[in-house]
Write a protein that holds these residues in place. Structure first.
Motif, PDB file in Angstrom:
ATOM      1  N   GLN A 183       0.944  -1.265   0.085  1.00  0.00           N
ATOM      2  CA  GLN A 183       0.001  -0.076  -0.058  1.00  0.00           C
ATOM      3  C   GLN A 183       0.911   1.253   0.033  1.00  0.00           C
ATOM      4  O   GLN A 183       0.648   2.258  -0.651  1.00  0.00           O
ATOM      5  CB  GLN A 183      -0.963  -0.011   1.250  1.00  0.00           C
ATOM      6  CG  GLN A 183      -1.935   1.039   1.246  1.00  0.00           C
ATOM      7  CD  GLN A 183      -2.762   1.027   2.310  1.00  0.00           C
ATOM      8  OE1 GLN A 183      -2.334   0.712   3.363  1.00  0.00           O
ATOM      9  NE2 GLN A 183      -4.077   1.619   2.270  1.00  0.00           N
ATOM     10  N   ARG A 184       1.936   1.131   0.858  1.00  0.00           N
ATOM     11  CA  ARG A 184       3.031   2.310   0.692  1.00  0.00           C
ATOM     12  C   ARG A 184       4.108   1.896   0.829  1.00  0.00           C
ATOM     13  O   ARG A 184       4.587   0.579   1.241  1.00  0.00           O
ATOM     14  CB  ARG A 184       2.533   3.068   2.219  1.00  0.00           C
ATOM     15  CG  ARG A 184       1.562   4.018   2.074  1.00  0.00           C
ATOM     16  CD  ARG A 184       1.190   4.928   3.450  1.00  0.00           C
ATOM     17  NE  ARG A 184       1.739   4.368   4.765  1.00  0.00           N
ATOM     18  CZ  ARG A 184       0.587   3.836   5.361  1.00  0.00           C
ATOM     19  NH1 ARG A 184      -0.590   3.515   4.879  1.00  0.00           N
ATOM     20  NH2 ARG A 184       1.061   3.071   6.642  1.00  0.00           N
ATOM     21  N   ASN A 225      11.011   0.849   3.288  1.00  0.00           N
ATOM     22  CA  ASN A 225      10.174   0.439   4.286  1.00  0.00           C
ATOM     23  C   ASN A 225       8.875   0.311   3.426  1.00  0.00           C
ATOM     24  O   ASN A 225       8.533   0.905   2.541  1.00  0.00           O
ATOM     25  CB  ASN A 225       9.773   1.739   5.164  1.00  0.00           C
ATOM     26  CG  ASN A 225      10.746   1.786   6.143  1.00  0.00           C
ATOM     27  OD1 ASN A 225      11.799   1.014   6.268  1.00  0.00           O
ATOM     28  ND2 ASN A 225      10.988   3.042   6.747  1.00  0.00           N
ATOM     29  N   ILE A 226       8.331  -1.061   3.816  1.00  0.00           N
ATOM     30  CA  ILE A 226       6.793  -1.443   3.093  1.00  0.00           C
ATOM     31  C   ILE A 226       5.976  -1.601   4.274  1.00  0.00           C
ATOM     32  O   ILE A 226       6.069  -2.116   5.290  1.00  0.00           O
ATOM     33  CB  ILE A 226       7.278  -2.761   2.548  1.00  0.00           C
ATOM     34  CG1 ILE A 226       8.506  -2.707   1.326  1.00  0.00           C
ATOM     35  CG2 ILE A 226       5.923  -3.271   1.738  1.00  0.00           C
ATOM     36  CD1 ILE A 226       8.029  -2.091   0.239  1.00  0.00           C
ATOM     37  N   THR A 227       4.671  -1.327   3.643  1.00  0.00           N
ATOM     38  CA  THR A 227       3.487  -1.452   4.345  1.00  0.00           C
ATOM     39  C   THR A 227       2.471  -2.113   3.327  1.00  0.00           C
ATOM     40  O   THR A 227       2.058  -1.700   2.329  1.00  0.00           O
ATOM     41  CB  THR A 227       2.824   0.027   4.959  1.00  0.00           C
ATOM     42  OG1 THR A 227       3.551   0.584   5.952  1.00  0.00           O
ATOM     43  CG2 THR A 227       1.602  -0.624   5.754  1.00  0.00           C
ATOM     44  N   ILE A 233      10.802  -7.596  10.223  1.00  0.00           N
ATOM     45  CA  ILE A 233       9.502  -7.304  10.267  1.00  0.00           C
ATOM     46  C   ILE A 233       8.971  -6.915  11.653  1.00  0.00           C
ATOM     47  O   ILE A 233       9.354  -7.211  12.720  1.00  0.00           O
ATOM     48  CB  ILE A 233       8.863  -8.826  10.079  1.00  0.00           C
ATOM     49  CG1 ILE A 233       9.277  -9.682   9.036  1.00  0.00           C
ATOM     50  CG2 ILE A 233       7.456  -8.890  10.322  1.00  0.00           C
ATOM     51  CD1 ILE A 233       9.013 -10.991   8.740  1.00  0.00           C
ATOM     52  N   TYR A 234       8.037  -5.886  11.855  1.00  0.00           N
ATOM     53  CA  TYR A 234       7.633  -5.136  12.688  1.00  0.00           C
ATOM     54  C   TYR A 234       6.013  -5.643  13.218  1.00  0.00           C
ATOM     55  O   TYR A 234       6.001  -5.870  14.677  1.00  0.00           O
ATOM     56  CB  TYR A 234       7.349  -3.657  12.526  1.00  0.00           C
ATOM     57  CG  TYR A 234       8.792  -3.056  11.892  1.00  0.00           C
ATOM     58  CD1 TYR A 234      10.139  -3.190  12.603  1.00  0.00           C
ATOM     59  CD2 TYR A 234       8.828  -2.698  10.746  1.00  0.00           C
ATOM     60  CE1 TYR A 234      11.244  -2.770  12.240  1.00  0.00           C
ATOM     61  CE2 TYR A 234      10.133  -1.873   9.988  1.00  0.00           C
ATOM     62  CZ  TYR A 234      11.334  -2.326  10.775  1.00  0.00           C
ATOM     63  OH  TYR A 234      12.370  -1.578  10.419  1.00  0.00           O
ATOM     64  N   ASP A 235       5.472  -5.867  12.269  1.00  0.00           N
ATOM     65  CA  ASP A 235       4.027  -6.595  12.420  1.00  0.00           C
ATOM     66  C   ASP A 235       3.616  -7.284  11.279  1.00  0.00           C
ATOM     67  O   ASP A 235       4.331  -7.631  10.246  1.00  0.00           O
ATOM     68  CB  ASP A 235       3.079  -5.490  13.124  1.00  0.00           C
ATOM     69  CG  ASP A 235       2.836  -4.417  12.200  1.00  0.00           C
ATOM     70  OD1 ASP A 235       2.998  -4.591  10.883  1.00  0.00           O
ATOM     71  OD2 ASP A 235       2.647  -3.312  12.725  1.00  0.00           O
ATOM     72  N   ASP A 236       2.359  -7.732  11.197  1.00  0.00           N
ATOM     73  CA  ASP A 236       2.016  -8.388   9.963  1.00  0.00           C
ATOM     74  C   ASP A 236       1.813  -7.640   8.545  1.00  0.00           C
ATOM     75  O   ASP A 236       1.974  -8.378   7.646  1.00  0.00           O
ATOM     76  CB  ASP A 236       0.339  -8.986  10.436  1.00  0.00           C
ATOM     77  CG  ASP A 236       0.416 -10.094  11.258  1.00  0.00           C
ATOM     78  OD1 ASP A 236       1.451 -10.610  11.424  1.00  0.00           O
ATOM     79  OD2 ASP A 236      -0.596 -10.322  11.926  1.00  0.00           O
ATOM     80  N   ARG A 260       3.930  -4.591   8.313  1.00  0.00           N
ATOM     81  CA  ARG A 260       5.076  -3.376   8.007  1.00  0.00           C
ATOM     82  C   ARG A 260       6.576  -4.323   8.306  1.00  0.00           C
ATOM     83  O   ARG A 260       6.481  -4.946   9.332  1.00  0.00           O
ATOM     84  CB  ARG A 260       5.027  -2.368   9.159  1.00  0.00           C
ATOM     85  CG  ARG A 260       3.670  -1.401   9.017  1.00  0.00           C
ATOM     86  CD  ARG A 260       3.546  -0.171   9.916  1.00  0.00           C
ATOM     87  NE  ARG A 260       3.845  -0.724  11.606  1.00  0.00           N
ATOM     88  CZ  ARG A 260       4.955  -0.649  12.178  1.00  0.00           C
ATOM     89  NH1 ARG A 260       5.720   0.240  11.704  1.00  0.00           N
ATOM     90  NH2 ARG A 260       5.008  -0.911  13.418  1.00  0.00           N
ATOM     91  N   PHE A 261       7.168  -3.880   7.368  1.00  0.00           N
ATOM     92  CA  PHE A 261       8.605  -4.351   7.448  1.00  0.00           C
ATOM     93  C   PHE A 261       9.692  -3.684   6.453  1.00  0.00           C
ATOM     94  O   PHE A 261       9.189  -2.606   5.720  1.00  0.00           O
ATOM     95  CB  PHE A 261       8.645  -5.743   6.893  1.00  0.00           C
ATOM     96  CG  PHE A 261       8.104  -5.966   5.528  1.00  0.00           C
ATOM     97  CD1 PHE A 261       9.046  -6.122   4.379  1.00  0.00           C
ATOM     98  CD2 PHE A 261       6.813  -6.131   5.132  1.00  0.00           C
ATOM     99  CE1 PHE A 261       8.347  -6.130   3.285  1.00  0.00           C
ATOM    100  CE2 PHE A 261       6.025  -6.298   3.971  1.00  0.00           C
ATOM    101  CZ  PHE A 261       7.076  -6.333   2.796  1.00  0.00           C
TER     102      PHE A 261
END
Length: 204
Positions: free
Chosen positions: A41-42, A51-53, A97-100, A102-103
């Motif tokens: 998405q971002r 950074n990926i969301t 990996i930060y959560d499901d 975001r990484f």
């Protein structure tokens, strides 16, 4: 068609089919020349990484959710099993990996190449279900045999639904790769004027 696992594809025909079987984190907009999100998405380039969301509610063809862990697992499978692309994707140092959703993808050597790598064919995201490669794109692979490859629209795809329900690709026969006997190619306009009248248009 031979192998339709994106980490092994080297033939242009199979790469074309894989564009419809597997979604990637990013895709190149051919009109603007810029990358835009697909599964992402971002995305934001940062020093030494990207950074990926992820979009919410993404699904593989079997209905399983697509989460950050799946992205890391696909990348690791590529490194462990690909005969063609593993050296290229070793430019990536790791995925934090930060959560499901975001990484961060890290690369000290080639951070500026990360968007291109994420939009490239081998990063068509997959899930392994036993020995079966499960895709994430607008079509799912229903059949791949010696004679036929069948793609059918996926009900779980996050983007626009394709205009057609399915695509069949057929092998034309045992001698499909033998083009020697009956494929003399010519165009009358390339011949000498005195010889063009010898040719008639034929359709078989």
């Amino acid at each position: 068609t031979h192998d339709l696992d994106p980490i092994n594809i080297t033939r242009r025909t199979e790469a074309h089919l894989a564009n419809y079987l597997y979604a990637r984190l990013l895709k190149l907009d051919s009109q603007s020349g810029f990358y835009r999100g697909d599964l992402a998405q971002r995305f934001e380039p940062v020093e030494g990484g990207l950074n990926i969301t992820l979009r919410k509610d993404l699904r593989f063809h079997n209905g399983a959710p697509i989460l950050a862990d799946n992205i890391a697992e696909h990348w690791q499978r590529l490194l462990d099993n690909s005969d063609h692309y593993c050296d290229l994707y070793r430019l990536i140092d790791g995925i934090d990996i930060y959560d499901d959703y975001r990484f961060t993808i890290r690369s000290q050597k080639a951070a500026e190449l990360l968007p291109k790598l994420m939009a490239n064919g081998p990063m068509g995201i997959t899930l392994m279900d036993g020995n079966v490669v499960v895709g994430s794109g607008p079509f799912r692979l229903v059949e791949q045999s010696q004679w036929r490859t069948l793609l059918w629209v996926s009900p779980h795809y996050h983007g626009y639904r394709p205009w057609v329900d399915g695509i069949e690709v057929w092998n034309v026969g045992d001698n499909a790769k033998n083009f020697g006997a009956n494929s003399h190619l010519f165009h009358p306009l390339t011949q000498q004027p005195k010889t063009t009248q010898r040719y008639e248009r034929k359709v078989q």
